[in-house]
Design a protein around this motif. Structure first.
Motif, PDB file in Angstrom:
ATOM      1  N   UNK A 250      73.877 -18.016 -24.867  1.00 21.06           N
ATOM      2  CA  UNK A 250      74.502 -19.215 -24.311  1.00 21.06           C
ATOM      3  C   UNK A 250      75.688 -18.937 -23.432  1.00 21.06           C
ATOM      4  N   UNK A 251      76.122 -17.676 -23.314  1.00 19.35           N
ATOM      5  CA  UNK A 251      77.260 -17.311 -22.468  1.00 19.35           C
ATOM      6  C   UNK A 251      76.756 -17.010 -21.067  1.00 19.35           C
ATOM      7  N   UNK A 252      76.929 -17.972 -20.123  1.00 20.81           N
ATOM      8  CA  UNK A 252      76.428 -17.797 -18.760  1.00 20.81           C
ATOM      9  C   UNK A 252      77.463 -17.209 -17.820  1.00 20.81           C
ATOM     10  N   UNK A 253      78.582 -16.774 -18.351  1.00 17.19           N
ATOM     11  CA  UNK A 253      79.628 -16.189 -17.504  1.00 17.19           C
ATOM     12  C   UNK A 253      79.515 -14.669 -17.407  1.00 17.19           C
ATOM     13  N   UNK A 254      78.567 -14.095 -18.119  1.00  9.82           N
ATOM     14  CA  UNK A 254      78.449 -12.635 -18.150  1.00  9.82           C
ATOM     15  C   UNK A 254      78.012 -12.104 -16.795  1.00  9.82           C
ATOM     16  N   UNK A 255      78.489 -10.914 -16.464  1.00  7.49           N
ATOM     17  CA  UNK A 255      78.109 -10.227 -15.226  1.00  7.49           C
ATOM     18  C   UNK A 255      77.594  -8.822 -15.587  1.00  7.49           C
ATOM     19  N   UNK A 256      76.498  -8.422 -14.912  1.00  4.61           N
ATOM     20  CA  UNK A 256      75.951  -7.070 -15.125  1.00  4.61           C
ATOM     21  C   UNK A 256      76.697  -6.087 -14.226  1.00  4.61           C
ATOM     22  N   UNK A 257      77.392  -5.134 -14.843  1.00  7.77           N
ATOM     23  CA  UNK A 257      78.195  -4.162 -14.096  1.00  7.77           C
ATOM     24  C   UNK A 257      77.348  -2.920 -13.784  1.00  7.77           C
ATOM     25  N   UNK A 258      76.652  -2.947 -12.658  1.00 12.62           N
ATOM     26  CA  UNK A 258      75.737  -1.851 -12.278  1.00 12.62           C
ATOM     27  C   UNK A 258      76.142  -1.337 -10.904  1.00 12.62           C
ATOM     28  N   UNK A 259      76.358  -0.017 -10.786  1.00 14.67           N
ATOM     29  CA  UNK A 259      76.706   0.606  -9.503  1.00 14.67           C
ATOM     30  C   UNK A 259      75.857   1.868  -9.297  1.00 14.67           C
ATOM     31  N   UNK A 260      74.555   1.721  -9.375  1.00 14.83           N
ATOM     32  CA  UNK A 260      73.651   2.873  -9.259  1.00 14.83           C
ATOM     33  C   UNK A 260      73.327   3.238  -7.824  1.00 14.83           C
ATOM     34  N   UNK A 261      73.607   2.319  -6.875  1.00 14.69           N
ATOM     35  CA  UNK A 261      73.357   2.614  -5.474  1.00 14.69           C
ATOM     36  C   UNK A 261      71.899   2.607  -5.096  1.00 14.69           C
ATOM     37  N   UNK A 262      71.070   1.913  -5.850  1.00 11.39           N
ATOM     38  CA  UNK A 262      69.648   1.863  -5.537  1.00 11.39           C
ATOM     39  C   UNK A 262      69.112   0.462  -5.810  1.00 11.39           C
ATOM     40  N   UNK A 263      67.782   0.354  -5.934  1.00  9.98           N
ATOM     41  CA  UNK A 263      67.151  -0.938  -6.128  1.00  9.98           C
ATOM     42  C   UNK A 263      67.606  -1.627  -7.412  1.00  9.98           C
ATOM     43  N   UNK A 264      67.977  -0.846  -8.425  1.00 11.19           N
ATOM     44  CA  UNK A 264      68.427  -1.451  -9.675  1.00 11.19           C
ATOM     45  C   UNK A 264      69.752  -2.175  -9.469  1.00 11.19           C
ATOM     46  N   UNK A 265      70.622  -1.616  -8.611  1.00 10.80           N
ATOM     47  CA  UNK A 265      71.882  -2.299  -8.301  1.00 10.80           C
ATOM     48  C   UNK A 265      71.622  -3.612  -7.568  1.00 10.80           C
ATOM     49  N   UNK A 266      70.621  -3.590  -6.644  1.00 11.18           N
ATOM     50  CA  UNK A 266      70.251  -4.823  -5.959  1.00 11.18           C
ATOM     51  C   UNK A 266      69.730  -5.862  -6.951  1.00 11.18           C
ATOM     52  N   UNK A 267      68.924  -5.378  -7.918  1.00  7.96           N
ATOM     53  CA  UNK A 267      68.437  -6.279  -8.950  1.00  7.96           C
ATOM     54  C   UNK A 267      69.560  -6.876  -9.768  1.00  7.96           C
ATOM     55  N   UNK A 268      70.563  -6.037 -10.095  1.00  7.64           N
ATOM     56  CA  UNK A 268      71.717  -6.520 -10.875  1.00  7.64           C
ATOM     57  C   UNK A 268      72.512  -7.565 -10.087  1.00  7.64           C
ATOM     58  N   UNK A 269      72.680  -7.325  -8.769  1.00  8.78           N
ATOM     59  CA  UNK A 269      73.402  -8.293  -7.940  1.00  8.78           C
ATOM     60  C   UNK A 269      72.670  -9.640  -7.905  1.00  8.78           C
ATOM     61  N   UNK A 270      71.358  -9.567  -7.772  1.00 14.43           N
ATOM     62  CA  UNK A 270      70.571 -10.811  -7.789  1.00 14.43           C
ATOM     63  C   UNK A 270      70.674 -11.495  -9.133  1.00 14.43           C
ATOM     64  N   UNK A 271      70.677 -10.708 -10.199  1.00 20.39           N
ATOM     65  CA  UNK A 271      70.841 -11.249 -11.556  1.00 20.39           C
ATOM     66  C   UNK A 271      72.168 -11.964 -11.692  1.00 20.39           C
ATOM     67  N   UNK A 272      73.252 -11.334 -11.166  1.00 21.87           N
ATOM     68  CA  UNK A 272      74.585 -11.923 -11.267  1.00 21.87           C
ATOM     69  C   UNK A 272      74.660 -13.261 -10.506  1.00 21.87           C
ATOM     70  N   UNK A 273      73.979 -13.325  -9.353  1.00 20.63           N
ATOM     71  CA  UNK A 273      73.979 -14.570  -8.594  1.00 20.63           C
ATOM     72  C   UNK A 273      73.302 -15.668  -9.370  1.00 20.63           C
TER      73      UNK A 273
END
Length: 273
Positions: A250-273
């Motif tokens: 139920x906590x929708x304020x969480x952010x995924x802290x990912x800095x892998x520099x690849x497609x997984x980081x892009x996925x994390x950014x989309x997740x955060x949005x």
């Protein structure tokens, strides 16, 4: 209906992480192991073939060396005996044959037979030099004596030694005055061949040891690199999983802290949005 653990939502992030890492490492190690084995087998086979060819060449040279030595000895003494036999110099013939045996440790015996197959000189182990009847131990037949070849050789065992016998006819203006024979021990040749075999085997073992060491180093290095890559992949995924679990509470304020520099980081950014 069978419900999977994924559908029940009971698979933990730690299990997924461990499984993925293991799969990546095991898959890479299997590939590296297969490539190493194939490469090692191919190189070992080629090295073995090359080593055997080199060894055969060395053994051939050793045999040729002994053969050339015996042929030259018989041929040279046949030339030296021409004048001595014509002059009936029995003593000089004996001395020449004796020197041929005494001066070379490879020469086991020496024999000169005249045209009537009578021995003029015979030097051999256990022979006194005065009684020349011992030459019959050599088993020389009239066919052996009458061979048309200027030089010839035969191989047999006598005087507790494996011997190569070389003979040459003593001829003057086409007339045969007799034949001279020398038996050379093959012991030195066999020792040289044995040494060459041992050196070849030692070189082969050294080469295989180096190849095995390289294969092990490649496997270890590949495993370490794969483990690092697996960690690099699974850690961002674990972070995404943690964030998803937090959102599920139920906590929708969480952010995924990912800095892998690849497609997984892009996925994390989309997740955060």
């Amino acid at each position: 209906m069978i419900v999977s653990r994924w559908e029940r939502g009971v698979v933990s992030s730690s299990e997924v992480k461990t499984s993925l890492q293991r799969k990546l490492i095991e898959g890479t190690v299997k590939i590296l192991l297969a490539v190493s084995i194939l490469t090692l087998s191919a190189v070992a086979f080629l090295q073995l073939q090359s080593s055997q060819s080199h060894l055969d060449a060395i053994n051939g040279h050793i045999t040729q060396g002994l053969t050339a030595k015996g042929q030259i000895l018989a041929a040279n003494h046949a030339l030296a005996l021409r004048g001595l036999v014509e002059d009936n110099a029995y003593g000089e013939v004996k001395n020449l044959v004796k020197r041929g045996v005494v001066e070379d440790s490879d020469v086991i015996y020496g024999l000169f037979l005249d045209a009537d197959y009578s021995p003029w000189a015979f030097t051999a182990p256990g022979e006194s030099g005065e009684d020349l009847s011992g030459w019959k131990k050599l088993g020389v037949t009239e066919d052996d004596i009458e061979k048309e070849a200027t030089t010839d050789n035969r191989e047999y065992r006598i005087f507790d030694s494996d011997v190569l016998e070389f003979s040459a006819k003593v001829q003057v203006e086409g007339d045969t005055l007799g034949t001279v024979r020398y038996g050379l021990s093959t012991k030195a040749m066999e020792l040289a061949q044995q040494k060459a075999n041992e050196e070849s085997q030692a070189n082969l073992v050294t080469m295989l040891s180096v190849l095995v060491g390289l294969a092990i180093a490649v496997l270890l290095g590949g495993s370490v690199v794969t483990w690092k890559q697996a960690v690099r992949i699974t850690m961002p995924l674990a972070e995404l999983t943690r964030a998803a679990d937090t959102i599920a509470t139920g906590d929708h304020t969480v952010q995924a802290d990912v800095h892998s520099g690849d497609e997984i980081e892009l996925l994390a950014n989309s997740f955060n949005k």
